[in-house]
Design a protein around this motif. Structure first.
Motif, short mmCIF file in Angstrom:
data_model
loop_
_atom_site.label_atom_id
_atom_site.label_comp_id
_atom_site.label_asym_id
_atom_site.label_seq_id
_atom_site.Cartn_x
_atom_site.Cartn_y
_atom_site.Cartn_z
N LEU A 4 0.82 -1.21 0.00
CA LEU A 4 0.00 0.00 0.00
C LEU A 4 0.86 1.26 0.00
CD1 LEU A 4 -2.78 -1.02 2.57
CD2 LEU A 4 -2.94 -0.97 0.07
N SER A 5 2.12 1.11 0.39
CA SER A 5 3.04 2.25 0.37
C SER A 5 3.81 2.36 -0.93
CB SER A 5 4.04 2.13 1.53
OG SER A 5 3.37 2.02 2.77
N VAL A 27 -5.40 -3.01 -2.53
CA VAL A 27 -6.59 -2.67 -1.74
C VAL A 27 -7.73 -3.63 -2.06
CG1 VAL A 27 -8.39 -0.93 -1.42
CG2 VAL A 27 -5.99 -0.25 -1.46
N VAL A 28 -7.91 -3.93 -3.35
CA VAL A 28 -9.00 -4.82 -3.75
C VAL A 28 -8.79 -6.22 -3.18
CG1 VAL A 28 -10.15 -5.88 -5.71
CG2 VAL A 28 -9.46 -3.49 -5.84
N VAL A 29 -7.56 -6.71 -3.24
CA VAL A 29 -7.28 -8.06 -2.74
C VAL A 29 -7.38 -8.10 -1.22
CG1 VAL A 29 -5.53 -9.86 -2.61
CG2 VAL A 29 -5.87 -8.61 -4.74
N ILE A 30 -6.86 -7.05 -0.56
CA ILE A 30 -6.93 -7.01 0.91
C ILE A 30 -8.39 -7.02 1.37
CG2 ILE A 30 -6.52 -5.51 2.90
CD1 ILE A 30 -3.88 -4.71 1.60
N LYS A 31 -9.22 -6.29 0.64
CA LYS A 31 -10.64 -6.25 1.00
C LYS A 31 -11.24 -7.66 1.01
CE LYS A 31 -14.98 -5.76 -1.18
NZ LYS A 31 -15.62 -5.86 -2.49
N SER A 73 -9.29 -3.98 12.25
CA SER A 73 -9.19 -2.57 12.65
C SER A 73 -7.87 -1.93 12.23
CB SER A 73 -9.36 -2.46 14.17
OG SER A 73 -8.40 -3.28 14.83
N GLU A 74 -6.75 -2.57 12.49
CA GLU A 74 -5.47 -1.96 12.18
C GLU A 74 -5.27 -1.76 10.69
OE1 GLU A 74 -3.38 -0.71 14.29
OE2 GLU A 74 -4.71 -1.31 15.95
N ILE A 75 -5.64 -2.75 9.93
CA ILE A 75 -5.46 -2.63 8.47
C ILE A 75 -6.41 -1.59 7.90
CG2 ILE A 75 -5.65 -3.89 6.29
CD1 ILE A 75 -4.71 -6.39 7.75
N ILE A 76 -7.65 -1.56 8.41
CA ILE A 76 -8.62 -0.58 7.90
C ILE A 76 -8.16 0.84 8.22
CG2 ILE A 76 -10.98 0.26 8.15
CD1 ILE A 76 -11.84 -2.64 8.55
N LYS A 77 -7.60 1.02 9.40
CA LYS A 77 -7.09 2.35 9.76
C LYS A 77 -5.96 2.77 8.83
CE LYS A 77 -8.18 1.99 14.71
NZ LYS A 77 -7.60 1.89 16.08
N HIS A 78 -5.09 1.82 8.54
CA HIS A 78 -3.97 2.11 7.64
C HIS A 78 -4.48 2.47 6.24
CE1 HIS A 78 0.16 2.02 6.21
NE2 HIS A 78 -0.20 1.16 5.24
N MET A 79 -5.48 1.77 5.79
CA MET A 79 -6.03 2.04 4.46
C MET A 79 -6.78 3.37 4.43
SD MET A 79 -7.34 -1.83 3.55
CE MET A 79 -7.98 -1.41 1.95
N ARG A 126 -10.79 2.98 -4.32
CA ARG A 126 -11.52 3.89 -3.41
C ARG A 126 -12.84 3.26 -2.99
NH1 ARG A 126 -9.85 9.22 -3.28
NH2 ARG A 126 -11.98 9.99 -2.95
N ALA A 127 -13.52 2.61 -3.93
CA ALA A 127 -14.79 1.97 -3.60
C ALA A 127 -14.57 0.81 -2.63
CB ALA A 127 -15.46 1.47 -4.87
N SER A 128 -13.48 0.07 -2.79
CA SER A 128 -13.19 -1.06 -1.89
C SER A 128 -12.94 -0.58 -0.46
CB SER A 128 -11.98 -1.85 -2.41
OG SER A 128 -12.25 -2.40 -3.67
N ILE A 129 -12.18 0.54 -0.33
CA ILE A 129 -11.92 1.07 1.01
C ILE A 129 -13.22 1.53 1.66
CG2 ILE A 129 -10.78 2.92 2.28
CD1 ILE A 129 -8.49 2.75 0.28
N LEU A 130 -14.07 2.21 0.90
CA LEU A 130 -15.35 2.66 1.45
C LEU A 130 -16.22 1.47 1.87
CD1 LEU A 130 -16.25 5.54 -1.04
CD2 LEU A 130 -15.49 5.77 1.33
N TRP A 131 -16.19 0.40 1.11
CA TRP A 131 -16.97 -0.78 1.48
C TRP A 131 -16.45 -1.37 2.79
CZ3 TRP A 131 -16.23 -5.87 2.58
CH2 TRP A 131 -17.37 -6.69 2.58
N LEU A 132 -15.11 -1.47 2.92
CA LEU A 132 -14.53 -2.02 4.15
C LEU A 132 -14.90 -1.17 5.37
CD1 LEU A 132 -10.95 -3.17 3.05
CD2 LEU A 132 -12.77 -4.61 3.96
N ILE A 133 -14.78 0.13 5.21
CA ILE A 133 -15.09 1.01 6.35
C ILE A 133 -16.57 0.91 6.72
CG2 ILE A 133 -15.21 3.43 7.06
CD1 ILE A 133 -12.74 3.96 5.35
N GLY A 134 -17.42 0.82 5.71
CA GLY A 134 -18.84 0.68 6.00
C GLY A 134 -19.19 -0.67 6.59
#
Length: 885
Positions: free
Chosen positions: A444-445, A456-460, A471-477, A490-498
């Motif tokens: 991710l870096s 991001v897509v695979v991590i999701k 929690s830790e990975i979602i915070k990092h993302m 961006r859509a994958s991160i929003l889905w994970l957070i939701g």
């Protein structure tokens, strides 16, 4: 016509093409880049209309040279077609080459010369006959269908295998022009399938596949012949025949992939008695000999230089062979990876499908699938797919190290595919799941946006299987969210957070606030996930997000995309209490916050095994036009006797076509009693055959046959003597001779045999056999004798050892064989001083009968006695031959 003439004809055409190219390049001024086309055509037309054959031949060479270079020479058709009746063979060949190319485009002009084409079908030159048929079948006009059909039927019986092959090609053209001719064409195909020429086999099977692929009954009698001819057929024909035999085998043999021949799910045994069930369950799987014949005869083709042939054999073994035998194709397939890129692509696609079900086949050759920097992207992706399929606990560390290198590739598409492969490895092998997930988080870096987005897509997807690390990975993302611009990421991160908003209660509202600012500028997929995030936060943290949610829903209400507008209206009615949605509102939390199953990361080639390997449908992963699906294995083996070929008695060819009126009266009798005529013919000629023999056994057999013959004449009636005189004056062929040993495979020793149809002198139970030995070499053959017998208990009376046989000399020897009243072959060794050759004598049923001679009175008495006892007198016996006279 010999095959040498065929090669000379083809070579002449190829030489003409090369000469045409050279002459075309030599006329630089006339055929320059800027010269006008009409001037060139006018020049050629004048040469074609010249009275000199040399000018016409030169013009045709230049025209064929133009065609070879891809130039359009259709305007010259009228001038060329005038020379179709030329007496110059070389000129006529080139004219036919031209007409085959343009006959379909210039049909009207070609029709004017159709009578010439018909005459050419009778030309002494096989190349001219074949070319005429090729041109005739290229004229796509329905009115000449009867002419084409007649030409095909005549060509199918031509003495030249090259012409018969051309007739098989013409069958496909005629069928596409007029499908109503199917029944007549099937008759021609059935006739050509019996052809023993390797030149014809591939072409007629292709015609079979095009016209009547469902007529499996036409293949039964020719199955073994096709299997045996396969090695000698040309490469194009091998591919076609193997494909057809693969489909045939799936309909005629039982499944070899099970330990026994029964279906594991068969419940009929439940209703049977215990004894019957035990007998059925104990039945082992026995491979059909014809099934084994196909596998054995195709295995050598794995060494073929033609990649299509190797691929065809590989798919045959994959679909037909027992599982423990399929691995024999592995090395051959890996060898094909050294070929061109196009070949690599197809081979890798098939290996990718194979490696899903049977990893052990290709695991020893894992290094062959390592990606090279010079490989194109599609090849890299397929190798990556195969490496992922081969991954297991033992080799995963090696594969992951390889993947670390691939992620750094400058090829962004390949780097993204590598990240997906890492995710699949983490899903399939739980021991390395944490390692893979941590590695993806580090990516991710990465500076490359594509790598970050794919990570991001695979991590999701992986986080849904690893709830403890959410929690830790979602915070990092979430911290990287502002720097990520790829919509899918961006859509994958929003889905994970939701989805896991309760685990990050402080971060989720802040992300929603940022999205409210940029909502109107985001992509549609991001907007949809923003609406979902707002709805989930409204249900879990309405105090902080109620106003933000209403603001986002208002923006979505007037969005240009109707999907977003519909989603917004649905979410509003679902989460915001009102009189109209009171019933639905109760289930809002259960709908939006329900636990979702983890996605399964699967290979893109998982379902491709439903298509036959090596086909276009398998390559495209869709059913292509003309694709024929493989049948399921039959539960009960069909009758194998349908593939048995009846041995045609040689006397069938001896029926005279014409004769005197007296002979025609008894023609029906002769056709029914051909064996008896053969007996009379062999007796009349036995003295001459035996007198030319140089061996002692042959002399004994000759004197014995003369003695027997004289006794027969003494006991027979005068009417039978009259019949013998009539028979000997008729045109009869000698007893049919069978090949026992060919001089090419026996270092110059040739052997043939026939049955003299006389009582054996050695033992009453033996059948007399005469063997003709010929020395076709340029040196003496010494100590020719009978060697070991297979089995050793086989009762054979051997001929005396022939001490020396000079070059070009022949000798006839006699021997006796006890076939034990069966048609099983007698196998033994024919030996010289330095070599041993395995030979086999196959008896015909009629040769096992013993001739019997009696007077007419004795025969009538014997017949009345048999009838009185209720015994049927065999019509084919030798006794009936005498009774009728």
């Amino acid at each position: 016509m010999s095959s040498t003439a065929l090669y000379n004809d083809q070579g002449g055409a190829e030489t003409a093409v090369e000469a045409g190219q050279e002459s075309t390049s030599s006329t630089g001024a006339a055929f320059g880049l800027f010269s006008a086309d009409f001037k060139k055509n006018e020049d050629l037309k004048e040469m074609l209309e010249s009275n000199k054959e040399s000018h016409k031949l030169e013009a045709m060479k230049r025209i064929v040279g133009l065609i070879a270079k891809g130039k359009n020479a259709s305007e010259l058709f009228p001038a060329v077609v005038k020379n179709v009746a030329s007496k110059n063979i070389e000129l006529k060949k080139l004219v036919y080459v031209y007409l085959v190319r343009y006959a379909e485009e210039q049909q009207d002009l070609a029709l004017l010369s159709i009578s010439t084409f018909q005459r050419a079908l009778k030309d002494p030159n096989q190349f001219i006959r074949a070319s005429a048929l090729r041109v005739l079948s290229s004229i796509r006009v329905p009115i000449i269908v009867p002419i084409m059909m007649l030409a095909i039927k005549e060509a199918s019986t031509d003495l030249s295998p090259y012409v018969r092959k051309t007739s098989a090609h013409a069958i496909q053209k005629l069928y596409s022009l007029d499908p109503d001719q199917k029944e007549q064409l099937i008759e021609v195909i059935e006739k050509l399938l019996k052809d023993k020429s390797t030149l014809v086999a591939g072409s007629v099977v292709m015609a079979f596949e095009e016209v009547c692929p469902d007529r499996i009954d036409l293949i039964h009698k020719n199955y073994r012949k096709l299997c045996n001819l396969l090695v000698d057929v040309e490469e194009w024909g091998q591919v076609v025949i193997i494909s057809m035999l693969t489909r045939y085998a799936r309909t005629q043999f039982i499944n070899p992939w099970k330990e026994d021949g029964l279906d594991e799910n068969n419940e009929t045994a439940f209703y049977d008695s215990d004894s019957e069930r035990n007998q059925t369950e104990a039945k082992p799987y026995i491979m059909d000999p014809d099934h084994r014949l196909l596998l054995r005869n195709t295995k050598p083709l794995l060494q073929s230089r033609n990649t299509a042939v190797v691929m065809s054999v590989a798919q045959l073994y994959w679909h037909l062979a027992p599982k423990h035998e399929v691995s024999v194709v592995t090395k051959s397939l890996v060898r094909l990876l050294r070929s061109h890129r196009e070949v690599q692509f197809i081979v890798l696609q098939n290996i990718a499908t194979m490696s899903i079900q049977r990893k052990g086949m290709f695991e020893p050759f894992m290094k062959s699938f390592y990606v090279r920097s010079t490989d194109p992207t599609n090849i890299k992706t397929l190798k990556l797919e195969i490496l992922t399929n081969l991954a297991n606990e033992a080799n995963i560390s090696t594969i992951l190290r390889e993947f670390q290198t691939y992620v750094k590739s400058q090829d962004k598409e390949f780097a993204a595919a590598t990240i997906q492969a890492i995710g699949r490895c983490a899903t399939n092998i739980s021991e390395v799941a944490d390692t893979c997930l941590n590695g993806l988080v580090q990516l991710l870096s990465n500076r490359d946006e594509t790598v970050v987005a794919e990570s991001v897509v695979v991590i999701k997807k992986l986080l849904q299987t690893q709830p403890s690390q959410h929690s830790e990975i979602i915070k990092h993302m979430a911290k990287l969210f502002d720097n990520i611009t790829v919509p899918m990421a961006r859509a994958s991160i929003l889905w994970l957070i939701g989805e896991y908003c309760e685990k990050v209660p402080k971060i989720a509202p802040d992300v929603l606030r940022k999205m409210a600012k940029t909502f109107t500028t985001e992509e549609d997929i991001v907007k949809l996930q923003t609406v979902n995030l707002a709805a989930k936060l409204y249900l879990t943290n309405s105090k902080q997000t109620k106003l933000l949610t209403q603001y986002i829903l208002n923006l979505g209400k007037y969005d240009q995309n109707y999907d977003i507008r519909d989603r917004t209206r649905f979410i509003r009615q679902l989460i915001v209490p009102s009189e109209k949605s009171s019933a639905l509102n109760k289930y809002a939390r259960r709908i939006l916050l329900a636990s979702k199953p983890a996605p399964v990361l699967e290979s893109a080639f998982k379902d491709r095994d439903r298509y036959q390997l090596g086909t276009l449908s398998h390559s495209l992963n869709i059913k292509a036009t003309g694709y024929q699906e493989l049948c399921d294995w039959p539960t009960i083996a069909p009758d194998a006797s349908v593939r048995n070929v009846e041995i045609i008695e040689p006397v069938n060819e001896w029926v005279p076509k014409a004769g005197k009126s007296k002979q025609r009266k008894s023609e029906k009798f002769y056709s029914d009693e051909e064996e008896d005529r053969d007996e009379a013919g062999s007796e009349s000629s036995s003295t001459e055959d035996s007198s030319s023999s140089s061996s002692e056994e042959s002399d004994k057999s000759s004197s014995a046959s003369e003695k027997t013959s004289s006794e027969s004449e003494a006991n027979s009636i005068d009417l039978f003597a009259l019949l013998c005189s009539q028979v000997t004056t008729s045109s009869f062929s000698p007893v049919k001779t069978y090949d026992l040993l060919h001089h090419m495979s026996a270092k110059g020793l040739a052997a043939k045999y026939h049955f003299p149809r006389q009582p054996c002198l050695y033992q009453p139970c033996m059948v007399a056999v005469q063997v003709i030995l010929t020395n076709c070499s340029d040196h003496n053959l010494e100590e020719i004798h009978i060697g070991d017998r297979i089995p050793a208990s086989l009762n054979i009376h051997c001929f005396n050892t022939i001490e020396r046989l000079e070059p070009g000399a022949a000798v006839t020897v006699s021997m006796g064989i006890d076939f034990s009243d069966s048609t099983q072959a007698a196998n033994f060794q024919l030996c010289t001083k330095s070599d041993k050759f395995n030979v086999s004598i196959q008896p015909v049923v009629g040769e096992l009968l013993t001739p019997s001679t009696m007077t007419e009175e004795d025969f009538c008495m014997e017949q009345r006695l048999k009838l009185a006892q209720g015994t049927v007198v065999p019509v084919g016996s030798y006794c009936c031959f005498y009774q009728l006279y």
